[in-house]
Motif scaffolding. Structure first.
Motif, PDB file in Angstrom:
ATOM      1  N   LYS A   8       0.825  -1.200   0.000  1.00  0.00           N
ATOM      2  CA  LYS A   8       0.000   0.000   0.000  1.00  0.00           C
ATOM      3  C   LYS A   8       0.868   1.262   0.000  1.00  0.00           C
ATOM      4  O   LYS A   8       0.551   2.248  -0.680  1.00  0.00           O
ATOM      5  N   GLU A  66       3.824   1.516  -1.263  1.00  0.00           N
ATOM      6  CA  GLU A  66       4.388   1.638  -2.601  1.00  0.00           C
ATOM      7  C   GLU A  66       3.365   2.201  -3.577  1.00  0.00           C
ATOM      8  O   GLU A  66       3.672   3.083  -4.393  1.00  0.00           O
ATOM      9  N   ARG A  67       2.117   1.677  -3.505  1.00  0.00           N
ATOM     10  CA  ARG A  67       1.075   2.178  -4.411  1.00  0.00           C
ATOM     11  C   ARG A  67       0.802   3.671  -4.164  1.00  0.00           C
ATOM     12  O   ARG A  67       0.600   4.448  -5.100  1.00  0.00           O
ATOM     13  N   THR A  68       0.789   4.035  -2.891  1.00  0.00           N
ATOM     14  CA  THR A  68       0.568   5.448  -2.566  1.00  0.00           C
ATOM     15  C   THR A  68       1.687   6.317  -3.133  1.00  0.00           C
ATOM     16  O   THR A  68       1.446   7.403  -3.688  1.00  0.00           O
ATOM     17  N   ARG A 122       3.642   5.631  -5.733  1.00  0.00           N
ATOM     18  CA  ARG A 122       3.538   5.673  -7.194  1.00  0.00           C
ATOM     19  C   ARG A 122       2.406   6.607  -7.639  1.00  0.00           C
ATOM     20  O   ARG A 122       2.549   7.363  -8.615  1.00  0.00           O
ATOM     21  N   ALA A 123       1.283   6.521  -6.936  1.00  0.00           N
ATOM     22  CA  ALA A 123       0.163   7.393  -7.285  1.00  0.00           C
ATOM     23  C   ALA A 123       0.532   8.860  -7.080  1.00  0.00           C
ATOM     24  O   ALA A 123       0.212   9.739  -7.896  1.00  0.00           O
TER      25      ALA A 123
END
Length: 256
Positions: free
Chosen positions: A228, A230-232, A234-235
């Motif tokens: 999560k 990492e996704r945050t 990247r976003a």
């Protein structure tokens, strides 16, 4: 004798290219000094010496009006008028100096002051016409046209100077508007990046702390928290790229 000039500068000109800005072409009107020595049967060598002397004294005064426009009144217009008063009785063509003085006054002075100069120059020239020892018809040919051109060229210079000042003020206003728009755009982008990065970094910190706390107790949840985070990240990176891309394209549109 209209000239290309800076719009009513208040400070000394420091531009190294002043040489190219001086209206050299307008010096052609000094040819009015020549007819009297040519056509006057009583003229001699000293009349030609006078012509050369007038030109040599006049040229620095003329150039000074371009190099130091803030001092044009006392460094150019006044001494140029004095030179005309002294030499016109000896050579009626020297009355062209009054036209040069009117042209410079029209450019460097306000409309009100310039009109006063035109009136004063006209009065002085009328006195010279009345009492000049130069015989007729040379007197009329030499002194008559300057009486007209003081006003024609002087008023033309006033209008040109006012147009230049208005154009300069418009450019300044446009530059200020563009500067304010740029500052406003930068502030908007800064606010967006602040909000975006503040929320994303807070979320990433929370997931990183959760991952650190669960890495030994619950590895599966720790991996999920790390994913999560990492996704945050990247976003957030994607959104930052979008914002900066739009900002860059906006700058380019304004520049074009």
């Amino acid at each position: 004798m209209t000239t290309t000039h800076e719009p009513h500068p208040e400070t000394a000109s420091t531009d190294s290219s002043w040489w190219s800005e001086v209206g050299w072409v307008h010096l052609v009107y000094l040819a009015f000094l020549i007819p009297q020595p040519i056509y006057d049967p009583d003229s001699g060598l000293w009349d030609w010496v006078l012509v050369v002397g007038i030109v040599l004294v006049f040229l620095p005064l003329y150039v000074f009006a371009w190099v130091r426009p803030d001092l044009a009144r006392w460094g150019s217009v006044v001494p140029m008028t004095a030179l005309g008063v002294v030499t016109t009785p000896l050579n009626s063509g020297a009355a062209v100096l009054f036209v040069y003085a009117a042209a410079i006054a029209g450019v460097r002075e306000s409309r009100r002051i310039a009109l006063r100069w035109f009136i004063g120059l006209t009065v002085v020239l009328c006195v010279l016409v009345s009492f000049s020892p130069v015989p007729l018809p040379q007197r009329l040919w030499g002194l008559g046209p300057p009486l007209v051109f003081i006003w024609i060229i002087g008023l033309t210079q006033i209008e040109q100077a006012e147009r230049d000042r208005e154009a300069a003020e418009l450019r300044l206003r446009n530059a200020r508007v563009e500067h304010l728009a740029t500052v406003s755009e930068r502030e908007r982008i800064a606010r967006e990046l602040h909000d975006l990065l503040g929320h994303s970094l807070t979320s990433m910190i929370m997931h990183a702390q959760l991952c650190q706390n669960l890495v030994e107790v619950d590895p599966a949840r720790a991996r999920e928290a790390a994913a999560k985070a990492e996704r945050t990240a990247r976003a957030a990176l994607t959104e930052v790229l979008i914002v900066t891309t739009f900002a860059r394209s906006g700058y380019l549109r304004r520049a074009m």
